[in-house]
Write a protein that holds these residues in place. Structure first.
Motif, PDB file in Angstrom:
ATOM      1  N   TYR A   1      67.235  28.557   0.539  1.00  0.00           N
ATOM      2  CA  TYR A   1      65.938  29.021   1.045  1.00  0.00           C
ATOM      3  C   TYR A   1      65.092  29.341  -0.183  1.00  0.00           C
ATOM      4  O   TYR A   1      65.328  30.340  -0.862  1.00  0.00           O
ATOM      5  CB  TYR A   1      66.184  30.255   1.899  1.00  0.00           C
ATOM      6  N   ARG A   2      64.157  28.438  -0.512  1.00  0.00           N
ATOM      7  CA  ARG A   2      63.386  28.604  -1.758  1.00  0.00           C
ATOM      8  C   ARG A   2      62.067  29.309  -1.471  1.00  0.00           C
ATOM      9  O   ARG A   2      61.276  28.857  -0.645  1.00  0.00           O
ATOM     10  CB  ARG A   2      63.154  27.252  -2.433  1.00  0.00           C
ATOM     11  N   ILE A   3      61.879  30.404  -2.177  1.00  0.00           N
ATOM     12  CA  ILE A   3      60.716  31.271  -1.966  1.00  0.00           C
ATOM     13  C   ILE A   3      59.755  31.092  -3.134  1.00  0.00           C
ATOM     14  O   ILE A   3      60.162  31.121  -4.296  1.00  0.00           O
ATOM     15  CB  ILE A   3      61.203  32.731  -1.870  1.00  0.00           C
ATOM     16  N   THR A   4      58.482  30.876  -2.809  1.00  0.00           N
ATOM     17  CA  THR A   4      57.488  30.668  -3.860  1.00  0.00           C
ATOM     18  C   THR A   4      56.701  31.955  -4.086  1.00  0.00           C
ATOM     19  O   THR A   4      56.294  32.613  -3.116  1.00  0.00           O
ATOM     20  CB  THR A   4      56.525  29.526  -3.451  1.00  0.00           C
ATOM     21  N   LEU A   5      56.499  32.305  -5.356  1.00  0.00           N
ATOM     22  CA  LEU A   5      55.730  33.509  -5.681  1.00  0.00           C
ATOM     23  C   LEU A   5      54.249  33.178  -5.828  1.00  0.00           C
ATOM     24  O   LEU A   5      53.901  32.135  -6.386  1.00  0.00           O
ATOM     25  CB  LEU A   5      56.231  34.129  -6.997  1.00  0.00           C
ATOM     26  N   ARG A   6      53.404  34.087  -5.345  1.00  0.00           N
ATOM     27  CA  ARG A   6      51.943  33.946  -5.470  1.00  0.00           C
ATOM     28  C   ARG A   6      51.418  35.178  -6.197  1.00  0.00           C
ATOM     29  O   ARG A   6      50.892  36.102  -5.545  1.00  0.00           O
ATOM     30  CB  ARG A   6      51.291  33.875  -4.090  1.00  0.00           C
ATOM     31  N   PRO A   7      51.535  35.220  -7.520  1.00  0.00           N
ATOM     32  CA  PRO A   7      51.144  36.427  -8.262  1.00  0.00           C
ATOM     33  C   PRO A   7      49.693  36.826  -8.006  1.00  0.00           C
ATOM     34  O   PRO A   7      49.345  38.013  -8.030  1.00  0.00           O
ATOM     35  CB  PRO A   7      51.336  36.034  -9.725  1.00  0.00           C
TER      36      PRO A   7
ATOM     37  N   ALA B   1      63.553  31.988  10.175  1.00  0.00           N
ATOM     38  CA  ALA B   1      62.263  32.301  10.798  1.00  0.00           C
ATOM     39  C   ALA B   1      61.935  33.781  10.614  1.00  0.00           C
ATOM     40  O   ALA B   1      60.800  34.147  10.287  1.00  0.00           O
ATOM     41  CB  ALA B   1      62.308  31.948  12.285  1.00  0.00           C
ATOM     42  N   LEU B   2      62.949  34.598  10.786  1.00  0.00           N
ATOM     43  CA  LEU B   2      62.752  36.045  10.653  1.00  0.00           C
ATOM     44  C   LEU B   2      62.317  36.398   9.219  1.00  0.00           C
ATOM     45  O   LEU B   2      61.365  37.150   8.994  1.00  0.00           O
ATOM     46  CB  LEU B   2      64.095  36.700  10.977  1.00  0.00           C
ATOM     47  N   LEU B   3      63.002  35.788   8.256  1.00  0.00           N
ATOM     48  CA  LEU B   3      62.667  36.047   6.854  1.00  0.00           C
ATOM     49  C   LEU B   3      61.280  35.500   6.530  1.00  0.00           C
ATOM     50  O   LEU B   3      60.476  36.150   5.844  1.00  0.00           O
ATOM     51  CB  LEU B   3      63.733  35.390   5.970  1.00  0.00           C
ATOM     52  N   GLY B   4      60.984  34.311   7.058  1.00  0.00           N
ATOM     53  CA  GLY B   4      59.688  33.677   6.792  1.00  0.00           C
ATOM     54  C   GLY B   4      58.531  34.535   7.267  1.00  0.00           C
ATOM     55  O   GLY B   4      57.530  34.697   6.577  1.00  0.00           O
ATOM     56  N   GLU B   5      58.712  35.116   8.443  1.00  0.00           N
ATOM     57  CA  GLU B   5      57.656  35.972   9.001  1.00  0.00           C
ATOM     58  C   GLU B   5      57.414  37.188   8.084  1.00  0.00           C
ATOM     59  O   GLU B   5      56.272  37.539   7.787  1.00  0.00           O
ATOM     60  CB  GLU B   5      58.130  36.460  10.355  1.00  0.00           C
ATOM     61  N   ALA B   6      58.514  37.776   7.615  1.00  0.00           N
ATOM     62  CA  ALA B   6      58.382  38.939   6.735  1.00  0.00           C
ATOM     63  C   ALA B   6      57.721  38.541   5.420  1.00  0.00           C
ATOM     64  O   ALA B   6      56.842  39.251   4.910  1.00  0.00           O
ATOM     65  CB  ALA B   6      59.750  39.555   6.476  1.00  0.00           C
TER      66      ALA B   6
ATOM     67  N   PHE C   1      54.996  36.654  -1.627  1.00  0.00           N
ATOM     68  CA  PHE C   1      56.029  35.616  -1.412  1.00  0.00           C
ATOM     69  C   PHE C   1      55.633  34.668  -0.288  1.00  0.00           C
ATOM     70  O   PHE C   1      55.106  35.106   0.733  1.00  0.00           O
ATOM     71  CB  PHE C   1      57.355  36.273  -1.014  1.00  0.00           C
ATOM     72  N   SER C   2      55.927  33.385  -0.494  1.00  0.00           N
ATOM     73  CA  SER C   2      55.730  32.410   0.593  1.00  0.00           C
ATOM     74  C   SER C   2      57.048  31.766   0.950  1.00  0.00           C
ATOM     75  O   SER C   2      57.821  31.386   0.061  1.00  0.00           O
ATOM     76  CB  SER C   2      54.809  31.274   0.160  1.00  0.00           C
ATOM     77  N   PRO C   3      57.313  31.586   2.265  1.00  0.00           N
ATOM     78  CA  PRO C   3      58.542  30.902   2.676  1.00  0.00           C
ATOM     79  C   PRO C   3      58.434  29.400   2.424  1.00  0.00           C
ATOM     80  O   PRO C   3      57.342  28.900   2.140  1.00  0.00           O
ATOM     81  CB  PRO C   3      58.616  31.200   4.178  1.00  0.00           C
ATOM     82  N   PRO C   4      59.537  28.661   2.553  1.00  0.00           N
ATOM     83  CA  PRO C   4      59.479  27.204   2.378  1.00  0.00           C
ATOM     84  C   PRO C   4      58.522  26.569   3.386  1.00  0.00           C
ATOM     85  O   PRO C   4      58.449  27.018   4.531  1.00  0.00           O
ATOM     86  CB  PRO C   4      60.917  26.743   2.655  1.00  0.00           C
ATOM     87  N   HIS C   5      57.824  25.535   2.933  1.00  0.00           N
ATOM     88  CA  HIS C   5      56.929  24.808   3.833  1.00  0.00           C
ATOM     89  C   HIS C   5      57.751  23.766   4.601  1.00  0.00           C
ATOM     90  O   HIS C   5      58.545  23.046   4.003  1.00  0.00           O
ATOM     91  CB  HIS C   5      55.840  24.110   3.018  1.00  0.00           C
ATOM     92  N   VAL C   6      57.537  23.705   5.898  1.00  0.00           N
ATOM     93  CA  VAL C   6      58.240  22.691   6.704  1.00  0.00           C
ATOM     94  C   VAL C   6      57.192  21.821   7.399  1.00  0.00           C
ATOM     95  O   VAL C   6      56.485  22.295   8.291  1.00  0.00           O
ATOM     96  CB  VAL C   6      59.165  23.351   7.757  1.00  0.00           C
TER      97      VAL C   6
END
Ligand SMILES: Cc1ncc(COP(=O)(O)O)c(C=O)c1O
Length: 439
Positions: free
Chosen positions: A301-307, A273-278, A285-290
């Motif tokens: 923990y898979r992070i998606t890039l939004r160039p 949660a802490l990482l997702g908020e950052a 960067f986007s955190p995993p969707h739940v």
């Protein structure tokens, strides 16, 4: 005496460090080399003591007591402890009634063992693409792959996020076929109040070293919803003289570790949660969707890039990802790709020698395809645009470390100029154009 105890705690991050030069360009790394290692599982006196006590008991009882305790934790009806995740998946398929030559639908994005367990059950894996948001099996793709010979759907709760079980259950019921979970990443993951491993007709789960609930090396467990399915698996082992048994040492270690699993789960959820908020605050960067009602176990923990959010969308996304990857690693973040090509493009599914002479693929040639990576466009898009923190968020990762990872993402996201320069100077190939890797 060698000690793994850290020499010093990680310092708390300071905002000023975020504006310092990137480590890849000569600045100081946010996580110094000496403080990068994390240790898991934690071994306590209780674990050691439990092993010593277990040595005085009947080994089979040690194993069955562990299996009963973990089965109750998961809320499954029946359990079969095994030597590995792969053997547990094999037994889950056998228990679910999969027969030689049957088709089993599996996602193109998983670890190769999911599909190899189908081959071990003498059946043919039929690969389908994933959902673009959850990265788990796409129920619509699964629906279009069903034939008269399909015997089971085998979704994977990828990285710890439960697949869309309600949709897959409805699909399986419509066709009178089984739902077999690969819950290897998903210890304690949930949909509502039901835990992964208890959601299907059968499930297999790895308990090996990289998992959130490791038994100190190798191990696995299969779960079954009916006594008949459990008996089918047990009878199969007896009839074929196969020993897939769990070691009593692993079981004794698991018994004491199980008591701490809920604690580890909560620490991991807090770090995620802490990482997702950052990450949400970076734009890049986007955190995993739940999805609502799902509890992610965050084995990875898979992070998606939004160039586009950083004005980098004129560049190929895979090249942006590679450049960002290098910048993060230089800061001391253990980011990885984890899989670089769809599973059907790995050698065993291109050559299809199977157990020899093409068996079991030869039993059902109509189910066999010569796949190219482009057959799985969603998987390729995900591989192009995502990075993974593998296992580093497992408990007991300190608060400071989670903060420092978050800061490294923020530091890199502030430097689209450096990312662009690297992409323009580099020669980055798409992930699947490199040699297929197992993990
Ligand atoms: C999704 C998935 N399924 C199955 C397995 C196989 O488990 P094991 O290595 O314990 O046989 C793994 C192992 O990493 C996995 O990640």
């Amino acid at each position: 005496m060698i000690t793994d105890f850290p020499a010093a705690p990680l310092p708390l991050p300071s905002e000023a460090e975020l504006d310092e030069e990137l480590a890849a360009l000569g600045g100081d790394a946010l996580i110094p080399k000496a403080l990068r290692r994390t240790l898991f599982p934690v071994i306590t006196k209780e674990d050691v003591f439990n092993l010593m006590l277990a040595q005085r008991q009947d080994p089979q009882k040690v194993v069955s007591d562990f299996a009963d305790a973990y089965r109750d934790y998961v809320g499954a009806n029946h359990a079969l402890p095994t030597a590995s995740g792969t053997s547990s998946l094999h037994m889950a398929l056998v228990g679910a009634g999969v027969q030689p030559g049957d088709e089993v639908i599996v996602p193109a994005f998983t670890f190769i063992a999911t599909a190899q367990a189908v081959v071990a059950a003498h059946a043919v894996p039929v690969f389908v693409d994933i959902d673009p948001v959850t990265y788990c099996m796409d129920p619509e793709a699964a629906a279009s792959a069903i034939t008269e010979r399909t015997r089971a759907l085998m979704p994977v709760h990828v990285h710890g996020l439960p697949a869309d079980v309600p949709a897959l259950r409805a699909l399986a019921d419509r066709h009178g076929i089984a739902l077999v979970e690969d819950a290897s990443h998903a210890h304690s993951a949930r949909i509502g109040d039901r835990v992964a491993g208890s959601l299907g007709d059968a499930a297999g789960q790895s308990l090996m070293a990289d998992k959130n609930f490791p038994l100190g090396g190798e191990g696995g467990i299969a779960f079954f919803s009916t006594p008949e399915a459990h008996d089918r698996a047990v009878t199969y082992l007896e009839r074929h003289g196969i020993d897939y048994g769990m070691s009593w040492i692993a079981a004794a270690f698991g018994a004491s570790q199980l008591r701490r699993l809920p604690y580890y789960d909560r620490i991991r959820a807090r770090n995620a949660a802490l990482l997702g908020e950052a990450l949400d605050g970076t734009g890049l960067f986007s955190p995993p969707h739940v999805p609502d009602g799902h509890v992610h176990a965050y084995n990875m923990y898979r992070i998606t890039l939004r160039p586009e959010a950083a004005g980098l969308d004129d560049l190929p996304v895979h090249a942006v990802k590679e450049a960002v990857h290098e910048l993060l690693v230089a800061e001391g973040v253990p980011a990885r790709e984890w899989q670089n090509t769809p599973i059907p493009c790995h050698l065993p599914f291109r050559s299809r020698d199977g157990f020899g002479n093409g068996y079991p693929f030869s039993l059902n040639p109509g189910a066999v395809r010569d796949h190219r990576p482009e057959d799985f466009p969603v998987t390729l898009g995900m591989l192009d645009s995502t990075l993974v923190l593998c296992r580093e968020l497992r408990s007991p990762v300190e608060y400071e470390r989670a903060l420092r990872y978050a800061d490294a993402f923020r530091k890199v996201a502030r430097r689209p100029d450096a990312i662009r320069k690297r992409v323009e100077a580099g020669d980055y190939r798409r992930p699947y154009e490199k040699a297929a890797r197992l993990g």
